[in-house]
Design a protein around this motif. Structure first.
Motif, PDB file in Angstrom:
ATOM      1  N   LEU A  56       0.836  -1.210   0.000  1.00 22.91           N
ATOM      2  CA  LEU A  56       0.000   0.000   0.000  1.00 22.91           C
ATOM      3  C   LEU A  56       0.866   1.253   0.000  1.00 22.91           C
ATOM      4  O   LEU A  56       0.574   2.232  -0.688  1.00 22.91           O
ATOM      5  CB  LEU A  56      -0.917  -0.027   1.227  1.00 22.91           C
ATOM      6  CG  LEU A  56      -1.961  -1.142   1.113  1.00 22.91           C
ATOM      7  CD1 LEU A  56      -2.363  -1.669   2.464  1.00 22.91           C
ATOM      8  CD2 LEU A  56      -3.167  -0.662   0.342  1.00 22.91           C
ATOM      9  N   LEU A  57       1.961   1.204   0.755  1.00 24.51           N
ATOM     10  CA  LEU A  57       2.863   2.358   0.776  1.00 24.51           C
ATOM     11  C   LEU A  57       3.447   2.613  -0.615  1.00 24.51           C
ATOM     12  O   LEU A  57       3.480   3.753  -1.078  1.00 24.51           O
ATOM     13  CB  LEU A  57       4.002   2.108   1.788  1.00 24.51           C
ATOM     14  CG  LEU A  57       5.108   3.161   1.790  1.00 24.51           C
ATOM     15  CD1 LEU A  57       4.589   4.510   2.270  1.00 24.51           C
ATOM     16  CD2 LEU A  57       6.291   2.716   2.651  1.00 24.51           C
ATOM     17  N   THR A  58       3.876   1.556  -1.285  1.00 23.49           N
ATOM     18  CA  THR A  58       4.550   1.745  -2.574  1.00 23.49           C
ATOM     19  C   THR A  58       3.583   2.226  -3.672  1.00 23.49           C
ATOM     20  O   THR A  58       4.018   2.757  -4.675  1.00 23.49           O
ATOM     21  CB  THR A  58       5.269   0.466  -3.042  1.00 23.49           C
ATOM     22  OG1 THR A  58       4.380  -0.629  -2.915  1.00 23.49           O
ATOM     23  CG2 THR A  58       6.511   0.205  -2.219  1.00 23.49           C
ATOM     24  N   SER A  59       2.284   2.063  -3.445  1.00 22.35           N
ATOM     25  CA  SER A  59       1.359   2.609  -4.451  1.00 22.35           C
ATOM     26  C   SER A  59       0.744   3.938  -3.987  1.00 22.35           C
ATOM     27  O   SER A  59      -0.176   4.454  -4.618  1.00 22.35           O
ATOM     28  CB  SER A  59       0.275   1.591  -4.811  1.00 22.35           C
ATOM     29  OG  SER A  59      -0.312   1.105  -3.649  1.00 22.35           O
ATOM     30  N   SER A  60       1.260   4.508  -2.892  1.00 23.22           N
ATOM     31  CA  SER A  60       0.711   5.789  -2.401  1.00 23.22           C
ATOM     32  C   SER A  60       1.384   6.963  -3.113  1.00 23.22           C
ATOM     33  O   SER A  60       2.508   6.836  -3.607  1.00 23.22           O
ATOM     34  CB  SER A  60       0.956   5.911  -0.888  1.00 23.22           C
ATOM     35  OG  SER A  60       2.338   6.130  -0.647  1.00 23.22           O
ATOM     36  N   PRO A  61       0.719   8.133  -3.151  1.00 25.49           N
ATOM     37  CA  PRO A  61       1.358   9.308  -3.781  1.00 25.49           C
ATOM     38  C   PRO A  61       2.650   9.709  -3.074  1.00 25.49           C
ATOM     39  O   PRO A  61       3.600  10.159  -3.721  1.00 25.49           O
ATOM     40  CB  PRO A  61       0.298  10.412  -3.638  1.00 25.49           C
ATOM     41  CG  PRO A  61      -0.807   9.876  -2.807  1.00 25.49           C
ATOM     42  CD  PRO A  61      -0.667   8.390  -2.711  1.00 25.49           C
ATOM     43  N   GLU A  62       2.710   9.509  -1.759  1.00 27.81           N
ATOM     44  CA  GLU A  62       3.905   9.916  -1.009  1.00 27.81           C
ATOM     45  C   GLU A  62       5.146   9.161  -1.487  1.00 27.81           C
ATOM     46  O   GLU A  62       6.255   9.680  -1.443  1.00 27.81           O
ATOM     47  CB  GLU A  62       3.720   9.653   0.500  1.00 27.81           C
ATOM     48  CG  GLU A  62       2.782  10.623   1.215  1.00 27.81           C
ATOM     49  CD  GLU A  62       1.314  10.244   1.107  1.00 27.81           C
ATOM     50  OE1 GLU A  62       0.986   9.262   0.408  1.00 27.81           O
ATOM     51  OE2 GLU A  62       0.480  10.938   1.725  1.00 27.81           O
TER      52      GLU A  62
END
Ligand code: B12
Ligand code: SF4
Ligand code: SF4
Length: 231
Positions: A56-62
Motif C-alpha cells: 500500500l505504501l509503494t502505491s501511495s502518492p507519497e
C-alpha cells in the motif's frame, strides 16, 4: 466499556495497519494529556508488520513524489484522518526529538520483550513490528484492559539473533552496537544485511511477517542516512 469500532479495525486494515495492543495509562505514566486537558483512559498502539503495509505504501502518492520520509508522511495522512473519524487523538513515533516513548508503551501493552537487537520482539510477529501511531481515547477501550502476555525473548534459550550478526554488533552484555552495524552496512554495499538484518531474520518467531528484500532495503536506506531515525 467500549470495544474498538469495527470501522476502526477495517479502515486501519485497508491502509496496511492494525492494533497491536493497548493499555489503560495510570496518572504516573509518561503520556500527554488529551486536547481537552483530560488524562487519556486508553492508548491503542497501531503498527504494521513486514507484510501488511509495503504494497500500500509503494502505491501511495507519497512514495513517488520524490519528497523525503514517504512512510512518515503516508502514516500521518492516513492515521490522522482515521483518528478524527473515530474521536481519537493520534501521536506519532517520528515526532521529535524529544520522541514519544513508543517502546515503553509497547511493553505496557504486553506481548513484547526487549530483544538483544534494540527492537522489541512480539510473541506472534517476532522482531517484525513497526509502531506507526498511538491512538488516545478518553474512554476505557476493551483491548486496553485485556490480560497481558509476555514476549518471546526471555524463554528463547539459544538467542540465534545474536550469533547471526556477521560483525558481532549484538551481545547480551552490551546490547546493540549501532555504530558497528551502520559501519558494516555503509562500507559493504553488497552485504547480505542490505536485504534484511540477518539477526532479525534468524529469529524463529514471526517468519511469515518478515520484510521482503525491497522493503528491507528501504528501511536500511533510512537507517544508514544519518539524518534519519529508525523506521
Ligand atoms: C532514534 C531512533 C533510532 C536511532 C537510535 C538511537 C538511540 N540509540 O536511541 C537509530 C537511527 C540508530 C535507530 C535505528 C533503528 N531503529 Co529506531 N527509533 C528511534 C526513535 C525515532 C526514537 C527512540 C527514542 O529516543 N525514544 C524516546 C525514548 C524516551 O523512548 P523509549 O521507548 O523509552 O526508548 C527506548 C528506545 O530508545 C530503546 N533504544 C535505545 N537504543 C536503541 C537503539 C535501537 C536501534 C532501537 C531500535 C531502540 C533503542 O531503548 C529505550 C528504552 O526502552 C524510535 C521511535 C520512538 N518514538 O520510540 C524508533 C524505533 C525505536 N526504531 C525502530 C526500528 C525498527 C529501528 C531499525 C531496526 C530500523 C530498520 N532498519 O528497520 C533500526 C535498527 C537498525 C538495524 N540494524 O536494523 C522501531 C522499533 C520497533 C520495535 N518493534 O521495537 C521504532 C519504535 C520506530 C517505529 N516506528 O517502530 N532508531
Ligand atoms: S531470536 Fe530469541 S532472543 Fe532473539 S529476538 Fe527472537 S525470540 Fe528474542
Ligand atoms: S543489520 Fe547486519 S550488521 Fe546490523 S545488526 Fe543486523 S546482522 Fe548485524
Amino acid at each position: 466499556m467500549e470495544t474498538p469500532a469495527a470501522d476502526l479495525t477495517d479502515s486501519l486494515a485497508a491502509a496496511g495497519f492494525f492494533v497491536l495492543g493497548g493499555f489503560s495509562p495510570g496518572h504516573g505514566d509518561p503520556i500527554p494529556a488529551l486536547k481537552s486537558g483530560k488524562h487519556p483512559r486508553s492508548l491503542l498502539l497501531v503498527g504494521s508488520t513486514g507484510q501488511t503495509l509495503w504494497p500500500l505504501l509503494t502505491s501511495s502518492p507519497e512514495f513517488s513524489d520524490e519528497k523525503p520520509d514517504p512512510l512518515d508522511r503516508y502514516t500521518k495522512r492516513i492515521l490522522s484522518a482515521i483518528a478524527i473519524a473515530n474521536d481519537l487523538e493520534a501521536l506519532f513515533p517520528f515526532e521529535g526529538p524529544p520522541f514519544h516513548p513508543f517502546q515503553q508503551w509497547a511493553l505496557a501493552c504486553g506481548g513484547f520483550s526487549q530483544s538483544p537487537m534494540g527492537v522489541l520482539a512480539h510473541q506472534r510477529y517476532g522482531p517484525w513490528t513497526g509502531f506507526r501511531a498511538a491512538l488516545l481515547s478518553e474512554l476505557v477501550v476493551e483491548v486496553a484492559v485485556a490480560s497481558k502476555v509476555d514476549g518471546p525473548c526471555e524463554t528463547c534459550r539459544d538467542k540465534p539473533c545474536i550469533s547471526a550478526c556477521p560483525v558481532s554488533a549484538l551481545s547480551i552484555e552490551n546490547g546493540y552496537d549501532v555504530p558497528k552495524c551502520r559501519e558494516h552496512l555503509v562500507s559493504m554495499k553488497n552485504a547480505s544485511c542490505w536485504s534484511g538484518c540477518l539477526a532479525r531474520r534468524a529469529c524463529p518467531i514471526g517468519e511469515d511477517h518478515r520484510q521482503d528484500p525491497a522493503n528491507a532495503r528501504f528501511h536500511m536506506d533510512c537507517f544508514t542516512d544519518i539524518s534519519s531515525t529508525g523506521q
